[in-house]
Design a protein around this motif. Sequence first.
Motif, mmCIF file in Angstrom:
data_model
loop_
_atom_site.group_PDB
_atom_site.id
_atom_site.type_symbol
_atom_site.label_atom_id
_atom_site.label_comp_id
_atom_site.label_asym_id
_atom_site.label_seq_id
_atom_site.Cartn_x
_atom_site.Cartn_y
_atom_site.Cartn_z
ATOM 1 N N LYS A 82 0.793 -1.234 0.000
ATOM 2 C CA LYS A 82 0.000 0.000 0.000
ATOM 3 C C LYS A 82 0.826 1.286 0.000
ATOM 4 C CE LYS A 82 -3.733 -2.308 2.449
ATOM 5 N NZ LYS A 82 -4.151 -2.649 3.778
ATOM 6 N N GLN A 83 2.001 1.244 0.598
ATOM 7 C CA GLN A 83 2.736 2.504 0.813
ATOM 8 C C GLN A 83 3.737 2.859 -0.277
ATOM 9 O OE1 GLN A 83 2.043 4.341 3.571
ATOM 10 N NE2 GLN A 83 0.688 2.849 4.519
ATOM 11 N N HIS A 84 4.144 1.877 -1.074
ATOM 12 C CA HIS A 84 5.120 2.130 -2.141
ATOM 13 C C HIS A 84 6.423 2.746 -1.629
ATOM 14 C CE1 HIS A 84 1.904 0.995 -4.740
ATOM 15 N NE2 HIS A 84 1.149 1.966 -4.267
ATOM 16 N N LEU A 85 6.833 2.355 -0.427
ATOM 17 C CA LEU A 85 8.130 2.796 0.093
ATOM 18 C C LEU A 85 9.211 1.910 -0.507
ATOM 19 C CD1 LEU A 85 7.149 3.023 3.881
ATOM 20 C CD2 LEU A 85 7.516 4.938 2.331
ATOM 21 N N SER A 86 10.428 2.420 -0.571
ATOM 22 C CA SER A 86 11.531 1.596 -1.066
ATOM 23 C C SER A 86 11.813 0.486 -0.055
ATOM 24 C CB SER A 86 12.786 2.446 -1.271
ATOM 25 O OG SER A 86 13.341 2.767 -0.014
ATOM 26 N N ILE A 87 12.409 -0.591 -0.528
ATOM 27 C CA ILE A 87 12.751 -1.713 0.358
ATOM 28 C C ILE A 87 13.707 -1.221 1.448
ATOM 29 C CG2 ILE A 87 13.716 -4.057 0.451
ATOM 30 C CD1 ILE A 87 11.517 -4.326 -1.545
ATOM 31 N N ASP A 88 14.630 -0.333 1.073
ATOM 32 C CA ASP A 88 15.559 0.215 2.068
ATOM 33 C C ASP A 88 14.827 0.998 3.150
ATOM 34 O OD1 ASP A 88 17.913 -0.864 1.013
ATOM 35 O OD2 ASP A 88 18.194 0.817 -0.355
ATOM 36 N N SER A 89 13.837 1.817 2.764
ATOM 37 C CA SER A 89 13.137 2.580 3.806
ATOM 38 C C SER A 89 12.251 1.684 4.665
ATOM 39 C CB SER A 89 12.343 3.773 3.288
ATOM 40 O OG SER A 89 12.037 3.677 1.962
ATOM 41 N N ILE A 90 11.675 0.638 4.059
ATOM 42 C CA ILE A 90 10.885 -0.295 4.859
ATOM 43 C C ILE A 90 11.796 -0.988 5.870
ATOM 44 C CG2 ILE A 90 9.536 -2.433 4.814
ATOM 45 C CD1 ILE A 90 8.540 -1.543 1.994
ATOM 46 N N ALA A 92 14.550 0.081 7.145
ATOM 47 C CA ALA A 92 14.914 1.032 8.203
ATOM 48 C C ALA A 92 13.734 1.280 9.151
ATOM 49 C CB ALA A 92 15.384 2.345 7.588
ATOM 50 N N SER A 93 12.527 1.452 8.595
ATOM 51 C CA SER A 93 11.339 1.700 9.427
ATOM 52 C C SER A 93 11.079 0.559 10.401
ATOM 53 C CB SER A 93 10.079 1.838 8.566
ATOM 54 O OG SER A 93 10.133 3.002 7.818
ATOM 55 N N LEU A 94 11.367 -0.661 9.955
ATOM 56 C CA LEU A 94 11.104 -1.833 10.785
ATOM 57 C C LEU A 94 12.309 -2.186 11.658
ATOM 58 C CD1 LEU A 94 9.159 -4.012 8.172
ATOM 59 C CD2 LEU A 94 8.258 -2.445 9.905
ATOM 60 N N ASP A 95 13.304 -1.291 11.671
ATOM 61 C CA ASP A 95 14.480 -1.410 12.537
ATOM 62 C C ASP A 95 15.299 -2.675 12.275
ATOM 63 O OD1 ASP A 95 16.171 -0.295 14.529
ATOM 64 O OD2 ASP A 95 15.300 -1.602 16.056
ATOM 65 N N PHE A 96 15.463 -3.013 11.004
ATOM 66 C CA PHE A 96 16.400 -4.082 10.649
ATOM 67 C C PHE A 96 17.769 -3.447 10.491
ATOM 68 C CE2 PHE A 96 12.514 -6.305 9.551
ATOM 69 C CZ PHE A 96 12.806 -7.614 9.925
ATOM 70 N N SER A 97 18.816 -4.215 10.759
ATOM 71 C CA SER A 97 20.161 -3.644 10.676
ATOM 72 C C SER A 97 20.513 -3.273 9.233
ATOM 73 C CB SER A 97 21.190 -4.623 11.238
ATOM 74 O OG SER A 97 21.059 -5.883 10.614
ATOM 75 N N ASP A 98 19.961 -3.986 8.266
ATOM 76 C CA ASP A 98 20.196 -3.648 6.864
ATOM 77 C C ASP A 98 19.143 -4.317 5.991
ATOM 78 O OD1 ASP A 98 20.955 -6.376 6.514
ATOM 79 O OD2 ASP A 98 23.004 -5.864 7.116
ATOM 80 N N ARG A 99 19.212 -3.984 4.717
ATOM 81 C CA ARG A 99 18.231 -4.492 3.755
ATOM 82 C C ARG A 99 18.250 -6.025 3.680
ATOM 83 N NH1 ARG A 99 16.967 -2.322 -2.021
ATOM 84 N NH2 ARG A 99 15.867 -4.111 -2.874
ATOM 85 N N THR A 100 19.452 -6.609 3.746
ATOM 86 C CA THR A 100 19.591 -8.063 3.654
ATOM 87 C C THR A 100 18.882 -8.760 4.811
ATOM 88 O OG1 THR A 100 21.723 -7.726 2.580
ATOM 89 C CG2 THR A 100 21.269 -9.944 3.403
ATOM 90 N N SER A 101 19.017 -8.214 6.010
ATOM 91 C CA SER A 101 18.346 -8.804 7.177
ATOM 92 C C SER A 101 16.832 -8.773 6.989
ATOM 93 C CB SER A 101 18.686 -8.045 8.460
ATOM 94 O OG SER A 101 20.071 -8.020 8.646
ATOM 95 N N PHE A 102 16.330 -7.652 6.466
ATOM 96 C CA PHE A 102 14.887 -7.545 6.203
ATOM 97 C C PHE A 102 14.467 -8.569 5.146
ATOM 98 C CE2 PHE A 102 11.580 -5.527 3.413
ATOM 99 C CZ PHE A 102 10.501 -5.865 4.224
ATOM 100 N N THR A 103 15.226 -8.640 4.050
ATOM 101 C CA THR A 103 14.895 -9.573 2.969
ATOM 102 C C THR A 103 14.881 -11.015 3.481
ATOM 103 O OG1 THR A 103 15.808 -8.067 1.320
ATOM 104 C CG2 THR A 103 15.600 -10.376 0.662
ATOM 105 N N ASN A 104 15.877 -11.373 4.289
ATOM 106 C CA ASN A 104 15.927 -12.732 4.834
ATOM 107 C C ASN A 104 14.737 -13.017 5.745
ATOM 108 O OD1 ASN A 104 18.278 -13.255 3.438
ATOM 109 N ND2 ASN A 104 19.613 -12.769 5.166
ATOM 110 N N ALA A 105 14.381 -12.063 6.574
ATOM 111 C CA ALA A 105 13.226 -12.239 7.472
ATOM 112 C C ALA A 105 11.949 -12.374 6.643
ATOM 113 C CB ALA A 105 13.115 -11.058 8.433
#
Length: 125
Positions: A82-90, A92-105
Amino acid sequence: SVKTLDEYMEQAKLPEVYGIPSRVVDVLRKRIGQSPLGIGNIADELNLSKRTLQRRLQQQDISFADLRDQVRFHYAVDYLVKQHLSIDSISASLDFSDRTSFTNAFKRWTGLSPSTFRKLFRDYV
């Protein structure tokens, strides 16, 4: 196997918890995109020691990491579709240490990468 968006939305619903776990979820939701989501930060906000918070959650067979994951997953699905935020900003918003950690989760939660998920479901909104 890919599910429907509705199935992912159901899977990403915030947990129905009571007592301390419910307070943890409330604090996590307030802090999303604003402040760190570490257990120490959440314990401080609840005026508990980190150990006391862990113990109280453990008494209800709930781990802090699981609660935080459920809240992050809930917001990740919303942000991606719904928000069309970049993967990097998502990330960061969800307090992952980096994009890779978010992608893995995210892959752990859905079996899909965030960008694949977005491509599949962005037209549903």
